[in-house]
Design a protein around this motif. Structure first.
Motif, PDB file in Angstrom:
ATOM      1  N   GLN A  31      24.930  48.437  31.447  1.00 10.85           N
ATOM      2  CA  GLN A  31      25.957  48.133  30.193  1.00 10.85           C
ATOM      3  C   GLN A  31      26.895  48.793  30.717  1.00 10.85           C
ATOM      4  O   GLN A  31      28.192  48.078  30.535  1.00 10.85           O
ATOM      5  CB  GLN A  31      25.346  48.723  28.919  1.00 10.85           C
ATOM      6  CG  GLN A  31      26.249  48.188  27.938  1.00 10.85           C
ATOM      7  CD  GLN A  31      25.631  48.648  26.547  1.00 10.85           C
ATOM      8  OE1 GLN A  31      24.606  49.568  26.476  1.00 10.85           O
ATOM      9  NE2 GLN A  31      26.600  48.486  25.395  1.00 10.85           N
ATOM     10  N   SER A  32      27.169  49.912  31.144  1.00 11.50           N
ATOM     11  CA  SER A  32      28.499  50.616  31.549  1.00 11.50           C
ATOM     12  C   SER A  32      28.984  50.081  32.609  1.00 11.50           C
ATOM     13  O   SER A  32      30.050  49.938  32.967  1.00 11.50           O
ATOM     14  CB  SER A  32      28.258  52.136  31.798  1.00 11.50           C
ATOM     15  OG  SER A  32      27.714  52.839  30.541  1.00 11.50           O
ATOM     16  N   ALA A  33      28.042  49.481  33.632  1.00  8.46           N
ATOM     17  CA  ALA A  33      28.506  48.911  34.922  1.00  8.46           C
ATOM     18  C   ALA A  33      29.502  47.675  34.399  1.00  8.46           C
ATOM     19  O   ALA A  33      30.517  47.355  34.846  1.00  8.46           O
ATOM     20  CB  ALA A  33      27.359  48.652  35.952  1.00  8.46           C
ATOM     21  N   HIS A  34      28.594  46.828  33.656  1.00  9.78           N
ATOM     22  CA  HIS A  34      29.153  45.646  33.171  1.00  9.78           C
ATOM     23  C   HIS A  34      30.675  45.781  32.365  1.00  9.78           C
ATOM     24  O   HIS A  34      31.640  44.983  32.540  1.00  9.78           O
ATOM     25  CB  HIS A  34      28.328  44.645  32.316  1.00  9.78           C
ATOM     26  CG  HIS A  34      27.588  43.842  32.859  1.00  9.78           C
ATOM     27  ND1 HIS A  34      27.767  42.911  33.853  1.00  9.78           N
ATOM     28  CD2 HIS A  34      26.025  44.078  33.388  1.00  9.78           C
ATOM     29  CE1 HIS A  34      26.845  42.291  34.356  1.00  9.78           C
ATOM     30  NE2 HIS A  34      25.786  43.207  34.294  1.00  9.78           N
ATOM     31  N   ALA A  35      30.666  46.988  31.786  1.00  9.89           N
ATOM     32  CA  ALA A  35      31.905  47.411  30.824  1.00  9.89           C
ATOM     33  C   ALA A  35      32.954  47.619  32.095  1.00  9.89           C
ATOM     34  O   ALA A  35      34.210  47.303  31.474  1.00  9.89           O
ATOM     35  CB  ALA A  35      31.533  48.639  29.997  1.00  9.89           C
ATOM     36  N   ALA A  36      32.847  48.222  32.995  1.00 11.24           N
ATOM     37  CA  ALA A  36      33.724  48.526  33.971  1.00 11.24           C
ATOM     38  C   ALA A  36      34.190  47.248  34.607  1.00 11.24           C
ATOM     39  O   ALA A  36      35.521  47.096  34.900  1.00 11.24           O
ATOM     40  CB  ALA A  36      33.209  49.551  35.083  1.00 11.24           C
ATOM     41  N   VAL A  37      33.643  46.290  34.797  1.00 10.20           N
ATOM     42  CA  VAL A  37      33.805  45.071  35.363  1.00 10.20           C
ATOM     43  C   VAL A  37      34.613  44.354  34.319  1.00 10.20           C
ATOM     44  O   VAL A  37      36.002  43.944  34.825  1.00 10.20           O
ATOM     45  CB  VAL A  37      32.600  44.192  35.809  1.00 10.20           C
ATOM     46  CG1 VAL A  37      33.136  42.800  35.980  1.00 10.20           C
ATOM     47  CG2 VAL A  37      31.807  44.647  36.635  1.00 10.20           C
ATOM     48  N   LYS A  38      34.224  44.571  33.233  1.00  8.15           N
ATOM     49  CA  LYS A  38      35.391  44.055  32.090  1.00  8.15           C
ATOM     50  C   LYS A  38      36.872  44.535  32.023  1.00  8.15           C
ATOM     51  O   LYS A  38      37.803  43.904  31.983  1.00  8.15           O
ATOM     52  CB  LYS A  38      34.711  43.849  30.763  1.00  8.15           C
ATOM     53  CG  LYS A  38      35.385  43.168  29.842  1.00  8.15           C
ATOM     54  CD  LYS A  38      34.539  43.324  28.333  1.00  8.15           C
ATOM     55  CE  LYS A  38      35.287  42.474  27.219  1.00  8.15           C
ATOM     56  NZ  LYS A  38      34.652  42.457  25.936  1.00  8.15           N
ATOM     57  N   ALA A  43      42.846  43.188  36.526  1.00  6.37           N
ATOM     58  CA  ALA A  43      43.880  43.978  37.014  1.00  6.37           C
ATOM     59  C   ALA A  43      44.133  43.081  38.646  1.00  6.37           C
ATOM     60  O   ALA A  43      43.442  42.180  39.196  1.00  6.37           O
ATOM     61  CB  ALA A  43      43.133  45.259  37.535  1.00  6.37           C
ATOM     62  N   PRO A  44      45.589  43.371  38.901  1.00  2.48           N
ATOM     63  CA  PRO A  44      46.144  42.636  40.046  1.00  2.48           C
ATOM     64  C   PRO A  44      44.905  42.715  41.306  1.00  2.48           C
ATOM     65  O   PRO A  44      44.179  43.868  41.446  1.00  2.48           O
ATOM     66  CB  PRO A  44      47.278  43.563  40.584  1.00  2.48           C
ATOM     67  CG  PRO A  44      47.545  43.888  39.006  1.00  2.48           C
ATOM     68  CD  PRO A  44      46.365  44.489  38.456  1.00  2.48           C
ATOM     69  N   GLY A  45      44.822  41.744  42.024  1.00  2.43           N
ATOM     70  CA  GLY A  45      43.904  41.485  43.250  1.00  2.43           C
ATOM     71  C   GLY A  45      42.439  41.377  42.549  1.00  2.43           C
ATOM     72  O   GLY A  45      42.009  40.476  42.904  1.00  2.43           O
ATOM     73  N   PHE A  46      41.812  42.179  41.578  1.00  4.53           N
ATOM     74  CA  PHE A  46      40.609  41.717  41.131  1.00  4.53           C
ATOM     75  C   PHE A  46      40.617  40.446  40.391  1.00  4.53           C
ATOM     76  O   PHE A  46      39.528  39.748  40.464  1.00  4.53           O
ATOM     77  CB  PHE A  46      40.136  42.971  40.368  1.00  4.53           C
ATOM     78  CG  PHE A  46      39.861  44.192  40.939  1.00  4.53           C
ATOM     79  CD1 PHE A  46      39.058  44.527  42.034  1.00  4.53           C
ATOM     80  CD2 PHE A  46      40.681  45.384  40.457  1.00  4.53           C
ATOM     81  CE1 PHE A  46      39.064  45.736  42.633  1.00  4.53           C
ATOM     82  CE2 PHE A  46      40.580  46.563  41.235  1.00  4.53           C
ATOM     83  CZ  PHE A  46      39.867  46.790  42.204  1.00  4.53           C
ATOM     84  N   ARG A  47      41.777  40.152  39.738  1.00  2.00           N
ATOM     85  CA  ARG A  47      41.691  38.773  38.883  1.00  2.00           C
ATOM     86  C   ARG A  47      41.636  37.626  39.802  1.00  2.00           C
ATOM     87  O   ARG A  47      41.142  36.778  39.343  1.00  2.00           O
ATOM     88  CB  ARG A  47      42.868  38.965  37.966  1.00  2.00           C
ATOM     89  CG  ARG A  47      44.298  38.760  38.772  1.00  2.00           C
ATOM     90  CD  ARG A  47      45.356  38.902  37.755  1.00  2.00           C
ATOM     91  NE  ARG A  47      46.523  39.051  38.383  1.00  2.00           N
ATOM     92  CZ  ARG A  47      47.507  39.751  37.915  1.00  2.00           C
ATOM     93  NH1 ARG A  47      47.197  40.724  36.652  1.00  2.00           N
ATOM     94  NH2 ARG A  47      48.414  40.007  38.556  1.00  2.00           N
ATOM     95  N   ASP A  48      41.862  37.769  41.003  1.00  2.00           N
ATOM     96  CA  ASP A  48      41.680  36.684  41.762  1.00  2.00           C
ATOM     97  C   ASP A  48      40.180  36.244  42.228  1.00  2.00           C
ATOM     98  O   ASP A  48      39.817  35.224  42.459  1.00  2.00           O
ATOM     99  CB  ASP A  48      42.117  36.746  43.348  1.00  2.00           C
ATOM    100  CG  ASP A  48      43.670  37.109  43.077  1.00  2.00           C
ATOM    101  OD1 ASP A  48      44.210  36.441  42.486  1.00  2.00           O
ATOM    102  OD2 ASP A  48      44.350  37.665  44.030  1.00  2.00           O
ATOM    103  N   HIS A  49      39.327  37.459  41.850  1.00  2.00           N
ATOM    104  CA  HIS A  49      37.856  37.035  42.082  1.00  2.00           C
ATOM    105  C   HIS A  49      37.161  37.845  41.164  1.00  2.00           C
ATOM    106  O   HIS A  49      36.557  38.957  41.404  1.00  2.00           O
ATOM    107  CB  HIS A  49      37.131  37.472  43.482  1.00  2.00           C
ATOM    108  CG  HIS A  49      37.870  36.633  44.330  1.00  2.00           C
ATOM    109  ND1 HIS A  49      37.643  35.110  44.946  1.00  2.00           N
ATOM    110  CD2 HIS A  49      38.948  37.044  45.335  1.00  2.00           C
ATOM    111  CE1 HIS A  49      38.554  34.911  45.791  1.00  2.00           C
ATOM    112  NE2 HIS A  49      39.258  36.003  46.247  1.00  2.00           N
TER     113      HIS A  49
END
Length: 87
Positions: A31-38, A43-49
């Motif tokens: 759950q904490s890992a998925h919260a980090a992804v969210k 964020a720039p760069g990450f939002r491309d994938h």
């Protein structure tokens, strides 16, 4: 707690299609890992994938995005050694 969840982000650097891997963090729960992804997905760069990669689907470029892996503590995860090939 016997496991942790590691979140990484992968994207390909063109034209060589080299993987660029960034360690986002290590978390106590899925759950904490998925919260980090969210938190990071916009964020720039990450939002491309921004998606979490499904490891069961294989294809060219399909590994780009967030990877969540579960690791057992106090266990060797890479045990076979390696060989470096120089071209």
């Amino acid at each position: 707690m016997n496991t942790v969840f590691i979140v990484q982000h992968v994207h390909l650097l063109m034209p060589q299609e080299e993987e660029d891997v960034k360690l986002i963090g290590v978390y106590r729960s899925l759950q904490s890992a998925h919260a980090a992804v969210k938190r990071m997905a916009s964020a720039p760069g990450f939002r491309d994938h921004p998606n979490v990669v499904d490891p069961s689907y294989a294809g060219v470029g399909t590994d780009q995005g967030f990877h969540i892996s579960e690791y057992r503590l106090d266990k060797d995860n890479w045990t076979s050694g390696y060989v470096t090939q120089i071209n």
